[in-house]
Scaffold this motif. Sequence first.
Motif, PDB file in Angstrom:
ATOM      1  N   ALA A 114       0.835  -1.205   0.000  1.00 12.54           N
ATOM      2  CA  ALA A 114       0.000   0.000   0.000  1.00 12.54           C
ATOM      3  C   ALA A 114       0.874   1.261   0.000  1.00 12.54           C
ATOM      4  CB  ALA A 114      -0.927  -0.007   1.211  1.00 12.54           C
ATOM      5  N   GLU A 115       1.945   1.260   0.780  1.00  6.47           N
ATOM      6  CA  GLU A 115       2.830   2.428   0.814  1.00  6.47           C
ATOM      7  C   GLU A 115       3.541   2.622  -0.517  1.00  6.47           C
ATOM      8  OE1 GLU A 115       5.245   1.554   4.211  1.00  6.47           O
ATOM      9  OE2 GLU A 115       3.843   2.539   5.585  1.00  6.47           O
ATOM     10  N   ARG A 116       3.961   1.536  -1.152  1.00  2.00           N
ATOM     11  CA  ARG A 116       4.626   1.615  -2.454  1.00  2.00           C
ATOM     12  C   ARG A 116       3.658   2.150  -3.516  1.00  2.00           C
ATOM     13  NH1 ARG A 116       6.963  -2.999  -2.188  1.00  2.00           N
ATOM     14  NH2 ARG A 116       5.256  -4.199  -3.049  1.00  2.00           N
ATOM     15  N   LEU A 117       2.397   1.713  -3.469  1.00  2.00           N
ATOM     16  CA  LEU A 117       1.389   2.186  -4.420  1.00  2.00           C
ATOM     17  C   LEU A 117       1.116   3.677  -4.235  1.00  2.00           C
ATOM     18  CD1 LEU A 117      -0.652   1.405  -6.622  1.00  2.00           C
ATOM     19  CD2 LEU A 117      -2.280   0.922  -4.796  1.00  2.00           C
ATOM     20  N   MET A 118       1.029   4.125  -2.986  1.00  4.06           N
ATOM     21  CA  MET A 118       0.779   5.547  -2.720  1.00  4.06           C
ATOM     22  C   MET A 118       1.977   6.398  -3.139  1.00  4.06           C
ATOM     23  SD  MET A 118      -2.276   5.575  -1.865  1.00  4.06           S
ATOM     24  CE  MET A 118      -2.316   7.330  -1.716  1.00  4.06           C
ATOM     25  N   LYS A 119       3.184   5.905  -2.919  1.00  2.00           N
ATOM     26  CA  LYS A 119       4.387   6.637  -3.329  1.00  2.00           C
ATOM     27  C   LYS A 119       4.398   6.789  -4.845  1.00  2.00           C
ATOM     28  CE  LYS A 119       9.372   6.301  -3.548  1.00  2.00           C
ATOM     29  NZ  LYS A 119      10.473   5.384  -3.539  1.00  2.00           N
ATOM     30  N   ARG A 120       4.080   5.702  -5.544  1.00  2.00           N
ATOM     31  CA  ARG A 120       4.037   5.723  -7.005  1.00  2.00           C
ATOM     32  C   ARG A 120       2.990   6.724  -7.491  1.00  2.00           C
ATOM     33  NH1 ARG A 120       2.773   0.345  -8.099  1.00  2.00           N
ATOM     34  NH2 ARG A 120       4.930  -0.186  -7.626  1.00  2.00           N
ATOM     35  N   ALA A 121       1.833   6.733  -6.842  1.00  2.00           N
ATOM     36  CA  ALA A 121       0.758   7.649  -7.244  1.00  2.00           C
ATOM     37  C   ALA A 121       1.164   9.112  -7.034  1.00  2.00           C
ATOM     38  CB  ALA A 121      -0.514   7.337  -6.456  1.00  2.00           C
ATOM     39  N   ARG A 122       1.867   9.395  -5.936  1.00  2.07           N
ATOM     40  CA  ARG A 122       2.302  10.782  -5.675  1.00  2.07           C
ATOM     41  C   ARG A 122       3.347  11.244  -6.686  1.00  2.07           C
ATOM     42  NH1 ARG A 122       2.478   8.950  -0.187  1.00  2.07           N
ATOM     43  NH2 ARG A 122       0.553   9.566   0.830  1.00  2.07           N
ATOM     44  N   LEU A 123       4.174  10.332  -7.183  1.00  2.00           N
ATOM     45  CA  LEU A 123       5.231  10.711  -8.117  1.00  2.00           C
ATOM     46  C   LEU A 123       4.705  10.999  -9.519  1.00  2.00           C
ATOM     47  CD1 LEU A 123       8.023   8.225  -7.031  1.00  2.00           C
ATOM     48  CD2 LEU A 123       7.966  10.693  -6.657  1.00  2.00           C
ATOM     49  N   VAL A 124       3.608  10.368  -9.925  1.00  2.63           N
ATOM     50  CA  VAL A 124       3.118  10.547 -11.300  1.00  2.63           C
ATOM     51  C   VAL A 124       1.862  11.409 -11.389  1.00  2.63           C
ATOM     52  CG1 VAL A 124       4.159   8.392 -12.082  1.00  2.63           C
ATOM     53  CG2 VAL A 124       1.802   8.387 -11.294  1.00  2.63           C
ATOM     54  N   ASN A 125       1.313  11.833 -10.263  1.00  4.52           N
ATOM     55  CA  ASN A 125       0.114  12.673 -10.264  1.00  4.52           C
ATOM     56  C   ASN A 125       0.364  13.942  -9.468  1.00  4.52           C
ATOM     57  OD1 ASN A 125      -1.801  10.844 -11.613  1.00  4.52           O
ATOM     58  ND2 ASN A 125      -1.427   9.559  -9.823  1.00  4.52           N
ATOM     59  N   PRO A 126      -0.178  15.080  -9.925  1.00  2.84           N
ATOM     60  CA  PRO A 126      -0.027  16.302  -9.135  1.00  2.84           C
ATOM     61  C   PRO A 126      -0.879  16.211  -7.869  1.00  2.84           C
ATOM     62  CG  PRO A 126      -1.409  16.712 -11.050  1.00  2.84           C
ATOM     63  CD  PRO A 126      -0.908  15.306 -11.166  1.00  2.84           C
ATOM     64  N   GLY A 127      -0.513  17.002  -6.891  1.00  2.57           N
ATOM     65  CA  GLY A 127      -1.260  17.003  -5.635  1.00  2.57           C
ATOM     66  C   GLY A 127      -1.432  18.411  -5.115  1.00  2.57           C
ATOM     67  N   ARG A 128      -1.904  18.504  -3.875  1.00  2.00           N
ATOM     68  CA  ARG A 128      -2.106  19.807  -3.233  1.00  2.00           C
ATOM     69  C   ARG A 128      -1.564  19.762  -1.809  1.00  2.00           C
ATOM     70  NH1 ARG A 128      -4.342  23.578  -6.292  1.00  2.00           N
ATOM     71  NH2 ARG A 128      -5.781  22.856  -7.854  1.00  2.00           N
ATOM     72  N   ASN A 129      -0.983  20.871  -1.388  1.00  2.00           N
ATOM     73  CA  ASN A 129      -0.555  21.029   0.001  1.00  2.00           C
ATOM     74  C   ASN A 129      -1.761  21.355   0.861  1.00  2.00           C
ATOM     75  OD1 ASN A 129       2.261  20.631  -0.103  1.00  2.00           O
ATOM     76  ND2 ASN A 129       2.519  22.644  -1.050  1.00  2.00           N
ATOM     77  N   LEU A 130      -1.571  21.403   2.161  1.00  2.00           N
ATOM     78  CA  LEU A 130      -2.677  21.738   3.057  1.00  2.00           C
ATOM     79  C   LEU A 130      -3.186  23.160   2.833  1.00  2.00           C
ATOM     80  CD1 LEU A 130      -1.452  20.077   6.363  1.00  2.00           C
ATOM     81  CD2 LEU A 130      -3.272  19.312   4.844  1.00  2.00           C
ATOM     82  N   ASP A 131      -2.322  24.067   2.386  1.00  2.00           N
ATOM     83  CA  ASP A 131      -2.755  25.446   2.126  1.00  2.00           C
ATOM     84  C   ASP A 131      -3.393  25.609   0.749  1.00  2.00           C
ATOM     85  OD1 ASP A 131      -0.571  25.214   0.483  1.00  2.00           O
ATOM     86  OD2 ASP A 131       0.527  26.914   1.329  1.00  2.00           O
ATOM     87  N   GLY A 132      -3.502  24.537  -0.030  1.00  2.00           N
ATOM     88  CA  GLY A 132      -4.150  24.580  -1.329  1.00  2.00           C
ATOM     89  C   GLY A 132      -3.206  24.789  -2.498  1.00  2.00           C
ATOM     90  N   SER A 133      -1.952  25.050  -2.235  1.00  2.00           N
ATOM     91  CA  SER A 133      -1.005  25.240  -3.337  1.00  2.00           C
ATOM     92  C   SER A 133      -0.729  23.902  -4.023  1.00  2.00           C
ATOM     93  CB  SER A 133       0.301  25.865  -2.817  1.00  2.00           C
ATOM     94  OG  SER A 133       0.892  25.026  -1.855  1.00  2.00           O
ATOM     95  N   ARG A 134      -0.426  23.981  -5.317  1.00  2.00           N
ATOM     96  CA  ARG A 134      -0.218  22.772  -6.119  1.00  2.00           C
ATOM     97  C   ARG A 134       1.151  22.167  -5.859  1.00  2.00           C
ATOM     98  NH1 ARG A 134      -3.099  21.285 -10.558  1.00  2.00           N
ATOM     99  NH2 ARG A 134      -1.176  20.522 -11.491  1.00  2.00           N
ATOM    100  N   ILE A 135       1.196  20.844  -5.872  1.00  2.00           N
ATOM    101  CA  ILE A 135       2.443  20.089  -5.841  1.00  2.00           C
ATOM    102  C   ILE A 135       2.562  19.440  -7.211  1.00  2.00           C
ATOM    103  CG2 ILE A 135       3.736  18.215  -4.789  1.00  2.00           C
ATOM    104  CD1 ILE A 135       1.946  18.511  -2.322  1.00  2.00           C
ATOM    105  N   PRO A 136       3.537  19.854  -8.012  1.00  2.00           N
ATOM    106  CA  PRO A 136       3.642  19.251  -9.349  1.00  2.00           C
ATOM    107  C   PRO A 136       4.107  17.798  -9.258  1.00  2.00           C
ATOM    108  CG  PRO A 136       5.480  20.730  -8.954  1.00  2.00           C
ATOM    109  CD  PRO A 136       4.570  20.861  -7.772  1.00  2.00           C
ATOM    110  N   ALA A 137       3.696  17.023 -10.228  1.00  2.00           N
ATOM    111  CA  ALA A 137       4.129  15.626 -10.302  1.00  2.00           C
ATOM    112  C   ALA A 137       5.588  15.583 -10.739  1.00  2.00           C
ATOM    113  CB  ALA A 137       3.255  14.863 -11.285  1.00  2.00           C
TER     114      ALA A 137
END
Length: 178
Positions: free
Chosen positions: A24-47
């Motif tokens: 599960a941790e490996r899958l989540m790490k992989r997902a974070r590396l190839v998909n953009p995300g958001r910080n708690l303040d709403g700013s974008r985290i690029p993939a």
Amino acid sequence: MELFGYRSAARLLEHLAGEPKPTAERLMKRARLVNPGRNLDGSRIPALAPATGVAARAGRLSNPMIDVITDVLNQVPPEHRLSAETNLLTFAEQAGHKQVAALGTRILAHLVPDGPAPDDTEPVAPSRELFLRRSSTGAENPDATTSTNHSHLQPEHGKSPQPHGYGAAPTRSPQATH
């Protein structure tokens, strides 16, 4: 996730999908590396690898291939990531993940020929002491202490250990032999 008491998405996936924690941790790490995300303040985290994410969502890449590409891109300087990712994805269409890993090694050898910067911190020297004590019989008994646990050097039951090759204490003092 707070509603159910899960501290991370990996723990939620572990519970709901019945996956082992490392998977599960490996899958989540992989997902974070190839998909953009958001910080708690709403700013974008690029993939890290957005084009790899697009190819993965289209079903053109296997999980080992995604891992190889993201591992290489983690080590590539940011100004060269886009071209390195393009080269790796182009080669991945005809080759397996081991050949893509070899290409990634060659790309890293050209972009970062010296490898990562060495650690400049000085190692801490352990404190070591050696005491030679003269017993009442005149024999010298070593007593050593170090910062690590070397129990074989510490005296047992109030007696100092005898060094190898030495027998019992001599019956005469060294001054009496001269």
